[in-house]
Design a protein around this motif. Structure first.
Motif, mmCIF file in Angstrom:
data_model
loop_
_atom_site.group_PDB
_atom_site.id
_atom_site.type_symbol
_atom_site.label_atom_id
_atom_site.label_comp_id
_atom_site.label_asym_id
_atom_site.label_seq_id
_atom_site.Cartn_x
_atom_site.Cartn_y
_atom_site.Cartn_z
ATOM 1 N N VAL A 1 -6.495 -20.235 2.107
ATOM 2 C CA VAL A 1 -5.787 -19.811 3.318
ATOM 3 C C VAL A 1 -5.102 -18.457 3.087
ATOM 4 O O VAL A 1 -5.120 -17.582 3.943
ATOM 5 N N SER A 2 -4.557 -18.288 1.886
ATOM 6 C CA SER A 2 -3.848 -17.027 1.646
ATOM 7 C C SER A 2 -4.819 -15.849 1.661
ATOM 8 O O SER A 2 -4.477 -14.764 2.130
ATOM 9 N N ALA A 3 -6.065 -16.077 1.183
ATOM 10 C CA ALA A 3 -7.055 -14.992 1.242
ATOM 11 C C ALA A 3 -7.384 -14.669 2.687
ATOM 12 O O ALA A 3 -7.529 -13.500 3.057
ATOM 13 N N ILE A 4 -7.504 -15.707 3.517
ATOM 14 C CA ILE A 4 -7.806 -15.484 4.936
ATOM 15 C C ILE A 4 -6.679 -14.676 5.573
ATOM 16 O O ILE A 4 -6.905 -13.663 6.225
ATOM 17 N N VAL A 5 -5.457 -15.120 5.311
ATOM 18 C CA VAL A 5 -4.300 -14.439 5.912
ATOM 19 C C VAL A 5 -4.225 -12.995 5.416
ATOM 20 O O VAL A 5 -4.055 -12.062 6.201
ATOM 21 N N LEU A 6 -4.411 -12.810 4.116
ATOM 22 C CA LEU A 6 -4.315 -11.461 3.544
ATOM 23 C C LEU A 6 -5.393 -10.552 4.124
ATOM 24 O O LEU A 6 -5.105 -9.456 4.619
ATOM 25 N N ALA A 7 -6.654 -11.031 4.077
ATOM 26 C CA ALA A 7 -7.754 -10.195 4.562
ATOM 27 C C ALA A 7 -7.556 -9.858 6.032
ATOM 28 O O ALA A 7 -7.711 -8.714 6.450
ATOM 29 N N PHE A 8 -7.180 -10.864 6.786
ATOM 30 C CA PHE A 8 -7.002 -10.657 8.222
ATOM 31 C C PHE A 8 -5.878 -9.666 8.483
ATOM 32 O O PHE A 8 -6.034 -8.720 9.253
ATOM 33 N N SER A 9 -4.755 -9.847 7.795
ATOM 34 C CA SER A 9 -3.627 -8.982 8.138
ATOM 35 C C SER A 9 -3.849 -7.558 7.650
ATOM 36 O O SER A 9 -3.466 -6.608 8.341
ATOM 37 N N VAL A 10 -4.483 -7.401 6.482
ATOM 38 C CA VAL A 10 -4.732 -6.028 6.026
ATOM 39 C C VAL A 10 -5.658 -5.302 6.996
ATOM 40 O O VAL A 10 -5.370 -4.191 7.439
ATOM 41 N N SER A 11 -6.781 -5.972 7.373
ATOM 42 C CA SER A 11 -7.707 -5.242 8.241
ATOM 43 C C SER A 11 -7.128 -5.073 9.640
ATOM 44 O O SER A 11 -7.354 -4.046 10.282
#
Lengths: 405, 226
Positions: free
Chosen positions: A368-378
Motif C-alpha cells: 500500500v505504501s508503494a501505491i501511495v508513494l507512486a501515486f502521490s509523487v506522480s
C-alpha cells in the motif's frame, strides 16, 4: 460556473486526445512499474523471511566441533563425535528457560520402497523435534516417546520423500520402506514447509533416534542438538548456560578449545536480514529510478505543450475570461490527467503483480505504501508541471501571452 | 464612446526607454468606423492594446463608455473586455481542434447562460458574419483564412460589444479575401457597430470613414475619408 469549468476541462482534454493519452501513458507506466517492482521485492523478502522462520523459532543448534588430537591439525568442524544422548539429557534437565530439546542423528542413506529408490537425509530424533523445528503433520502421527525408548523401526516421511518413494500425494501409512537394508514402518507424513536447496526439510525421513543409532549409525553419538529457547530474550543466557554446561561435562577449561559449536537462529537471521536489506535497497533504487523517469516523462509532456497553451491562455484572457477561471481550468486538467493516469497505473501495477505471481511463480506482495508513494509523487509532478507554467502564462498580460513563441 | 486624453506609453528595457505613445488624444463616437494607420513601430499596436484594455497606459486617461479604463484592476479589465470589446486578430487566434461553434461561444463560458442559448446565439452570429451553415460543426483548423476570420468576427460580436477592435485583420489574407473581409466590416458599420481598425495598408484604410495616421507615437493626421 462549476459545470462550465468541468466542461471546459473535458473538452480541452478530449480535443487533444494524443496529448492527453500520452501524458496519461507516462503516468501509468511510471506508477505501474514502481508498484510492480516493489511488490516483487517485498514478496521476495517475505519468502526469504518465511524460509528462515521455517527452520524453527528461537532455535539454538549445538554441533560437534573439530576433533583435535593435541596438535595443530584440525579435521574440520562438525567432524568430531563429541555429543552424546547424555549431553542431551543434561541440557534438558539442567538448563532453564528452554522449551524443548531435540537431538539428531542424521546422515544420507539410500532408501527403497516398492522398487522406488531415493537417496535422502535420514534424521534420527525424538518427539520434541516437532516443536523445535516447527514441523507439522499432514498424515498419521510423528514419533512417540515410547517408540524412541524402544528403538522401534518406524519412519515419518517428508512430503518430497513420500512423493519420490510412493508417488505424488499417495498415502504411504502402513507401508514399509527399507533404509540401509533395514525395514521401517511408515507411520506419518509431515506437512510441506517450503524450504529449498540442499537441506530441504521436506525431503527428510524421520526415525526414532535410538533406532538410528542401533540400526544405522551403529554408535551412540548425535550429529547435533536443537534447543528451542523460551523466547528471543533468553537466547543469549541459554546459549551461555549450554556452553558452560558442556565445557564442564567435557572437562575443557579453555573455551577456545571447545569440542562443540553453538549456532543460533539470530545469527542466521542477522545474515539473512543483511541480504534482504541489500535487496530492499536494490529494489528501492529501481523503484526510485522508475519514479524519476516517470516523473520526468510527465514533466516533459506537460512542459512541451506550454507554447501552444500560452497562446490559448492569451486568447482566453483577451476575450475577457478572468484569471481565476483560467487557473482553475488548467489545474483541473492536470488533476484529471494525473488521477486518470494514477488510477490506471495502480490498476495495471496491481494486475502485473498478480500476473507475476500466477505466471512467473514469483511471490509478490502488493504494498500500500508503494501505491501511495507512486501515486502521490506522480500526481505531485503532474499537477505542479501542469499547473505552474499555466499559472505563469495566466499572469502574463494577454498581449505577451498571445505573442508567446 | 472612446475618449483618450494625453495617452503616453513608455517601455523600459534596462536603461533604454522607448516612448511608444507620446501625448495622444482623440475621441471616437458611437457608430464610427475608424482606421488607425501607421508604419510598423509607429505605436499603433500599443494604442490598440490600450483601447482594447489589454494593456494600461503609463500616463494619460482613457475612457470607454464613460468609464475610466486606465484606472481599472485586472478583473475589471477582464470583465470590460468581455462585455464591451470584440477583438479580431491578424492571426485569427482560434482554438485549434475545436469546432467553429465552440470557438464562437468561448467568451460566453462562465456567463451563466444555458448551453442552448449560447449555441443559438453563436449560430446567429456566425450567420450574421456570413459563414456558411455547413461549416458550423467543422474544426477551426479545417477552414480557409477568410472563413477563419469570419469565425473570429462572429466571436467578437457575440457579447454585443460597444466597439469592435480589429488588429490587421487582413494581414494574413490574400487581396481578394481581404476585400471580402473588409466589405463585411463595412456592413457591420452600416448596421451601427463602432469599429476601430488597425492597419499599415492604405488600401485597407480606405474602407473606413475616418483615418487617423500615427507616426513615432504621435498623431500625424486625423481626417475624414473621401
Amino acid at each position: 460556473m462549476l459545470f462550465d469549468l468541468f466542461r471546459e476541462i473535458i473538452w480541452s482534454l478530449a480535443g487533444n486526445k494524443v496529448r492527453s493519452s500520452l501524458t496519461i501513458l507516462g503516468i501509468v507506466i511510471g506508477i505501474a512499474s514502481v508498484i510492480t517492482m516493489v511488490s516483487i521485492g517485498q514478496g521476495a523478502q517475505a519468502t526469504i523471511e518465511s524460509n528462515i522462520q521455517s527452520i524453527g523459532s528461537n532455535l539454538i543448534i549445538v554441533m560437534p566441533g573439530a576433533s583435535r588430537n593435541a596438535g595443530p591439525v584440525s579435521a574440520g568442524r562438525g567432524s568430531a563425535q563429541t555429543l552424546t544422548l547424555d549431553d542431551v539429557t543434561a541440557i534438558t534437565t539442567q538448563i532453564n528457560n528452554i522449551n524443548s530439546v531435540a537431538p539428531e542423528v542424521s546422515r544420507r542413506y539410500q532408501i527403497t520402497a516398492k522398487g522406488n529408490n531415493t537417496n535422502t537425509q535420514v534424521v534420527g530424533t525424538t518427539p520434541s523435534y516437532l516443536n523445535v523445528r516447527n514441523v507439522k503433520m499432514d498424515l498419521g502421527a510423528f514419533l512417540t516417546d515410547q517408540q524412541t525408548k524402544a528403538s522401534t523401526k518406524v519412519a515419518v516421511l517428508g512430503p518430497t520423500a513420500r512423493d519420490d518413494l510412493f508417488g505424488t500425494d499417495a498415502n504411504p501409512i502402513g507401508s514399509k520402506i527399507r533404509i540401509n537394508n533395514v525395514d521401517f514402518d511408515v507411520i506419518g507424513v509431515t506437512m510441506a514447509k517450503g524450504g529449498s536447496g540442499f537441506n530441504n526439510p521436506d525431503n527428510n525421513v524421520y526415525v526414532p533416534i535410538t533406532a538410528a543409532q542401533h540400526f544405522l549409525s551403529g554408535n551412540s553419538y548425535v550429529s547435533d542438538i536443537s534447543v528451542a529457547a523460551k523466547d528471543q530474550a533468553s537466547m543469549a543466557s541459554v546459549q551461555q548456560d549450554i556452553t558452560d554446561l558442556l565445557l564442564k561435562r567435557h572437562n575443557i577449561t579453555d573455551p577456545t578449545q571447545a569440542d562443540f559449536n553453538l549456532m543460533n537462529q539470530t545469527d542466521i537471521i542477522a545474515t539473512a536480514t543483511s541480504i534482504t536489506g541489500t535487496f530492499t535497497i536494490l529494489l528501492s533504487s529501481i523503484a526510485g529510478i522508475s519514479l524519476l523517469v516517470g516523473g520526468i516523462g510527465i514533466m516533459n509532456m506537460m512542459l512541451t505543450t506550454v507554447t501552444e497553451r500560452t497562446r490559448e491562455i492569451g486568447l482566453r484572457k483577451a476575450v475577457g475570461i478572468r484569471r481565476i477561471y483560467i487557473n482553475l481550468q488548467f489545474l483541473g486538467e492536470a488533476v484529471v490527467l494525473t488521477f486518470m493516469g494514477g488510477g490506471l497505473g495502480v490498476f495495471l501495477g496491481y494486475l502485473a503483480s498478480l500476473g507475476a505471481k500466477d505466471f512467473l511463480n514469483l511471490n509478490t506482495e502488493i504494498s500500500v505504501s508503494a501505491i501511495v508513494l507512486a501515486f502521490s509523487v506522480s500526481a505531485g509532478v503532474g499537477i505542479i508541471f501542469g499547473f505552474y507554467p499555466a499559472r505563469r502564462a495566466a499572469n502574463l498580460s494577454p498581449i505577451e501571452a498571445l505573442r508567446y513563441e | 464612446m472612446i475618449s483618450c486624453k494625453n495617452l503616453t506609453k513608455i517601455y523600459k528595457n534596462g536603461d533604454i526607454e522607448t516612448r511608444a505613445l507620446d501625448d495622444v488624444s482623440f475621441t471616437v463616437e458611437k457608430g464610427e468606423f475608424v482606421a488607425i494607420i501607421g508604419p510598423s513601430g509607429s505605436g499603433k499596436s500599443t494604442l490598440m492594446h490600450i483601447i482594447g484594455a489589454l494593456d494600461t497606459p503609463t500616463g494619460g486617461k482613457y475612457f470607454l463608455d464613460g468609464k475610466e479604463v486606465s484606472k481599472m484592476k485586472e478583473n475589471e479589465l477582464s470583465d470590460l473586455r468581455r462585455e464591451k470589446i470584440g477583438f479580431v486578430f491578424q492571426s485569427f487566434n482560434l482554438l485549434k481542434r475545436t469546432t467553429v461553434l465552440r470557438n464562437v461561444m468561448l467568451p460566453l463560458i462562465y456567463s451563466g447562460m444555458s448551453m442552448k442559448e449560447r449555441e443559438k446565439k453563436a449560430r446567429a452570429m456566425l450567420e450574421y458574419a456570413g459563414l456558411e451553415k455547413k461549416l458550423f460543426k467543422n474544426l477551426s483548423n479545417q477552414l480557409s483564412g477568410g472563413q477563419m476570420q469570419r469565425v473570429a468576427i462572429a466571436r467578437a460580436l457575440i457579447n454585443d460589444p460597444a466597439i469592435i477592435l480589429a488588429d490587421e485583420p487582413t494581414g494574413n489574407l490574400d487581396t481578394k479575401t481581404s476585400r471580402l473581409v473588409m466589405k463585411s466590416f463595412q456592413e457591420l458599420h452600416k448596421k451601427g457597430h463602432t469599429i476601430v481598425l488597425i492597419t499599415h495598408e492604405d488600401e485597407v484604410a480606405t474602407f473606413a470613414e475616418r483615418i487617423i495616421s500615427i507616426r513615432d507615437g504621435k498623431i500625424e493626421k486625423d481626417e475624414k475619408n473621401g
